[in-house]
Design a protein around this motif. Structure first.
Motif, PDB file in Angstrom:
ATOM      1  N   GLU A   1       0.792  -1.218   0.000  1.00  0.00           N
ATOM      2  CA  GLU A   1       0.000   0.000   0.000  1.00  0.00           C
ATOM      3  C   GLU A   1       0.828   1.274   0.000  1.00  0.00           C
ATOM      4  OE1 GLU A   1       0.667  -0.883   4.392  1.00  0.00           O
ATOM      5  OE2 GLU A   1       0.464  -1.971   2.527  1.00  0.00           O
ATOM      6  N   ALA A   2       2.143   1.157   0.130  1.00  0.00           N
ATOM      7  CA  ALA A   2       2.963   2.353   0.287  1.00  0.00           C
ATOM      8  C   ALA A   2       3.664   2.789  -0.984  1.00  0.00           C
ATOM      9  CB  ALA A   2       3.994   2.137   1.394  1.00  0.00           C
ATOM     10  N   GLY A   3       3.266   2.265  -2.123  1.00  0.00           N
ATOM     11  CA  GLY A   3       3.891   2.708  -3.350  1.00  0.00           C
ATOM     12  C   GLY A   3       4.213   1.563  -4.274  1.00  0.00           C
ATOM     13  N   GLU A   4       5.260   1.725  -5.068  1.00  0.00           N
ATOM     14  CA  GLU A   4       5.703   0.688  -5.976  1.00  0.00           C
ATOM     15  C   GLU A   4       7.217   0.726  -6.051  1.00  0.00           C
ATOM     16  OE1 GLU A   4       4.577   1.283 -10.079  1.00  0.00           O
ATOM     17  OE2 GLU A   4       4.599   3.443  -9.824  1.00  0.00           O
ATOM     18  N   ILE A   5       7.776  -0.265  -6.714  1.00  0.00           N
ATOM     19  CA  ILE A   5       9.225  -0.320  -6.868  1.00  0.00           C
ATOM     20  C   ILE A   5       9.613   0.493  -8.099  1.00  0.00           C
ATOM     21  CG2 ILE A   5      11.219  -1.817  -7.173  1.00  0.00           C
ATOM     22  CD1 ILE A   5       9.617  -4.032  -5.804  1.00  0.00           C
ATOM     23  N   ASP A   6      10.343   1.565  -7.879  1.00  0.00           N
ATOM     24  CA  ASP A   6      10.773   2.411  -8.976  1.00  0.00           C
ATOM     25  C   ASP A   6      11.836   1.713  -9.826  1.00  0.00           C
ATOM     26  OD1 ASP A   6       9.117   4.477  -8.337  1.00  0.00           O
ATOM     27  OD2 ASP A   6      10.704   5.925  -7.886  1.00  0.00           O
ATOM     28  N   PRO A   7      12.013   2.152 -11.084  1.00  0.00           N
ATOM     29  CA  PRO A   7      13.114   1.604 -11.886  1.00  0.00           C
ATOM     30  C   PRO A   7      14.457   1.793 -11.184  1.00  0.00           C
ATOM     31  CG  PRO A   7      11.642   2.907 -13.258  1.00  0.00           C
ATOM     32  CD  PRO A   7      11.218   3.131 -11.848  1.00  0.00           C
ATOM     33  N   ALA A   8      15.304   0.779 -11.273  1.00  0.00           N
ATOM     34  CA  ALA A   8      16.658   0.903 -10.726  1.00  0.00           C
ATOM     35  C   ALA A   8      17.559   1.682 -11.667  1.00  0.00           C
ATOM     36  CB  ALA A   8      17.243  -0.470 -10.450  1.00  0.00           C
ATOM     37  N   VAL A   9      17.189   1.686 -12.962  1.00  0.00           N
ATOM     38  CA  VAL A   9      18.006   2.328 -13.991  1.00  0.00           C
ATOM     39  C   VAL A   9      17.262   3.532 -14.558  1.00  0.00           C
ATOM     40  CG1 VAL A   9      19.282   1.995 -16.145  1.00  0.00           C
ATOM     41  CG2 VAL A   9      18.899   0.048 -14.600  1.00  0.00           C
ATOM     42  N   ILE A  10      17.941   4.669 -14.665  1.00  0.00           N
ATOM     43  CA  ILE A  10      17.394   5.850 -15.312  1.00  0.00           C
ATOM     44  C   ILE A  10      18.277   6.181 -16.514  1.00  0.00           C
ATOM     45  CG2 ILE A  10      16.820   8.291 -15.085  1.00  0.00           C
ATOM     46  CD1 ILE A  10      15.016   6.427 -13.497  1.00  0.00           C
ATOM     47  N   PRO A  11      17.754   6.051 -17.740  1.00  0.00           N
ATOM     48  CA  PRO A  11      18.562   6.364 -18.916  1.00  0.00           C
ATOM     49  C   PRO A  11      18.600   7.867 -19.187  1.00  0.00           C
ATOM     50  CG  PRO A  11      16.585   5.100 -19.502  1.00  0.00           C
ATOM     51  CD  PRO A  11      16.468   5.492 -18.083  1.00  0.00           C
ATOM     52  N   ALA A  12      19.685   8.327 -19.788  1.00  0.00           N
ATOM     53  CA  ALA A  12      19.847   9.702 -20.233  1.00  0.00           C
ATOM     54  C   ALA A  12      20.647   9.671 -21.525  1.00  0.00           C
ATOM     55  CB  ALA A  12      20.552  10.533 -19.164  1.00  0.00           C
ATOM     56  N   ASP A  13      20.944  10.814 -22.096  1.00  0.00           N
ATOM     57  CA  ASP A  13      21.753  10.844 -23.305  1.00  0.00           C
ATOM     58  C   ASP A  13      23.188  10.448 -22.987  1.00  0.00           C
ATOM     59  OD1 ASP A  13      19.790  11.596 -25.178  1.00  0.00           O
ATOM     60  OD2 ASP A  13      19.926  13.688 -24.566  1.00  0.00           O
ATOM     61  N   ARG A  14      23.596   9.303 -23.559  1.00  0.00           N
ATOM     62  CA  ARG A  14      24.946   8.742 -23.402  1.00  0.00           C
ATOM     63  C   ARG A  14      25.296   8.449 -21.941  1.00  0.00           C
ATOM     64  NH1 ARG A  14      24.888  12.805 -26.700  1.00  0.00           N
ATOM     65  NH2 ARG A  14      25.755  14.248 -25.166  1.00  0.00           N
ATOM     66  N   MET A  15      24.269   8.302 -21.099  1.00  0.00           N
ATOM     67  CA  MET A  15      24.486   7.996 -19.687  1.00  0.00           C
ATOM     68  C   MET A  15      23.380   7.084 -19.170  1.00  0.00           C
ATOM     69  SD  MET A  15      27.237   9.747 -18.498  1.00  0.00           S
ATOM     70  CE  MET A  15      27.025  10.085 -16.752  1.00  0.00           C
ATOM     71  N   LEU A  16      23.685   6.337 -18.117  1.00  0.00           N
ATOM     72  CA  LEU A  16      22.703   5.604 -17.330  1.00  0.00           C
ATOM     73  C   LEU A  16      22.987   5.909 -15.863  1.00  0.00           C
ATOM     74  CD1 LEU A  16      22.934   2.078 -19.024  1.00  0.00           C
ATOM     75  CD2 LEU A  16      21.171   3.802 -19.453  1.00  0.00           C
ATOM     76  N   TYR A  17      21.931   6.037 -15.064  1.00  0.00           N
ATOM     77  CA  TYR A  17      22.093   6.254 -13.628  1.00  0.00           C
ATOM     78  C   TYR A  17      21.424   5.111 -12.874  1.00  0.00           C
ATOM     79  CZ  TYR A  17      23.376  10.893 -15.213  1.00  0.00           C
ATOM     80  OH  TYR A  17      23.996  11.931 -15.868  1.00  0.00           O
ATOM     81  N   LEU A  18      22.152   4.565 -11.914  1.00  0.00           N
ATOM     82  CA  LEU A  18      21.691   3.406 -11.163  1.00  0.00           C
ATOM     83  C   LEU A  18      21.551   3.799  -9.694  1.00  0.00           C
ATOM     84  CD1 LEU A  18      21.203   0.290 -11.505  1.00  0.00           C
ATOM     85  CD2 LEU A  18      23.573  -0.012 -10.781  1.00  0.00           C
TER      86      LEU A  18
END
Length: 413
Positions: free
Chosen positions: A384-401
């Motif tokens: 009930e408290a939310g969801e599991i967000d993506p572990a990976v966030i893509p960007a231009d020529r980058m990924l953030y974990l």
């Protein structure tokens, strides 16, 4: 200043309009936080902002990892039924942070300095979502109240009391109609969960889907009907349908096992138009599947768990045919839903293996062992408290974990 919204855009498909990292990945920088980062960081121009479990907000230079500022909140972290509840949103140079646990306020901070802005914050508590030039706050003065505020002056547009509270997730917005679709909370013998749709212009409810119509035969005995629970993860709006994940069990099932399915709901009448059933069974009947579905380029991407191999499986499903296009076993258990940038699907496992998969074929393009673990947030007994967000966030020529120790950035050689 360009903002990369949660799950890619307002429709929450998980498709990001960026390049990502096609090949030859390498770690660009690492940055530590006080405690694990459970929600996806926000990329705003060249600023990367993360909120950790203790409520500390940190901002780095997104390219270099240079620390720009970090602010802690006083007192104990706010909790929802024993579960940490955190929200982070942005508009221009304004950050909206679920903060100040004793006063239960949503604080407005400066993106440049992290300071609380005079005259703008704090505002009453709630889970924030920025949609275009408006701020939607769920749980404004009570768990059942929603409010819409104009930005940047926070003028109230409307306020409504819900007949059933939504989950702490970002709703998906159909830009063509101005209708928002949010996950409703589920708890056995109390509330049914489902999807609630409302008009962003007025806050008025326009559609509620509580459960699966009993139209399928029991897979065990061929009689009776299946029963299902709609996942509490956010819906996805694509190709004129609202897509959700579900768990379905036969009426004679006695061991709690269920199959995960993807359904496309007609937003005009709430009826199920399309269905795809996973070949894997699980014990996820009560909580629903762990992740939302991802949609990109005429395909759906769904993560399931194979108990035989103790690992996740990524499946691609054609939206038009609703047939399985390919299955890809993954090197471990993934955390959060898949994300897509251009023609690549990105995922990360709990042990920090970052994987890039070809969207069309399911072939693994590359893997990178980061040496970082990724934790699951505690979503409560019924999620009930939310969801599991993506572990990976893509960007231009980058990924953030997001990791258990902070943030890791990946680029290409």
């Amino acid at each position: 200043m360009t903002l990369v919204p949660p799950f890619g855009d307002d429709t929450r498909t998980g498709q990001y309009r960026v390049s990502g990292v096609d090949d030859h990945p390498r770690i660009a920088w690492r940055a530590a936080t006080t405690t694990p980062v459970d929600i996806s960081p926000l990329l705003i121009g060249d600023h990367l902002v993360a909120l950790d479990r203790t409520g500390t907000v940190t901002c780095w230079n997104a390219r270099t990892g240079e620390l720009r500022w970090s602010v802690s909140r006083a007192g104990r972290p706010r909790r929802l039924d024993g579960v940490p509840a955190a929200g982070l949103a942005a508009f221009g140079e304004l950050l909206f942070v679920m903060d100040e646990p004793q006063a239960e306020h949503l604080v407005v901070r400066s993106l440049r300095t992290g300071e609380i802005l005079d005259g703008l914050g704090p505002v009453p508590n709630g889970f924030p979502t920025v949609v275009s030039e408006e701020l939607l706050i769920h749980g404004f003065r009570s768990p059942d109240e929603d409010v819409l505020l104009s930005l940047p002056d926070l003028t109230e547009r409307w306020r409504v009391t819900l007949d059933q509270r939504r989950n702490w997730t970002h709703p998906a917005v159909d830009r063509a109609t101005g209708i928002a679709y949010g996950a409703r909370q589920f708890e056995p013998h109390h509330v049914h969960g489902g999807v609630g749709a409302f008009d962003l212009a007025t806050g008025k409810a326009v559609l509620i889907v509580n459960e699966v119509p009993e139209q399928e035969e029991c897979p065990e005995c061929g009689e009776g009907a299946s029963s299902g629970v709609i996942s509490q993860r956010h819906p996805v709006v694509v190709d004129g349908l609202v897509w959700v994940t579900m768990s379905v069990a036969g009426h004679c099932d006695t061991e709690g096992e269920a199959q995960a399915i993807i359904v496309g709901v007609n937003p005009a009448n709430g009826r199920l138009e399309k269905t795809w059933r996973s070949p894997l069974s699980s014990d996820a009947f009560i909580t629903g599947t762990d992740d939302s579905v991802t949609a990109a380029n005429g395909r759906l991407f769904f993560l399931d768990y194979d108990e035989a191999s103790s690992a996740s499986v990524l499946t691609s499903v054609g939206i038009t045919s609703m047939s399985t296009l390919w299955n890809r076993p993954l090197p471990g258990t993934t955390v959060g839903p898949a994300v897509v940038a251009q023609d690549t699907v990105y995922l990360a496992t709990s042990t920090g293996t970052l994987t890039a998969v070809d969207e069309a074929t399911g072939d693994i393009r590359w893997t990178l062992e980061t040496g970082e673990s990724i934790t699951w947030p505690d979503l409560g007994d019924w999620g009930e408290a939310g969801e599991i967000d993506p572990a990976v966030i893509p960007a231009d020529r980058m990924l953030y974990l997001r990791t258990s120790t902070g943030i890791l950035a990946v680029t290409s050689e």
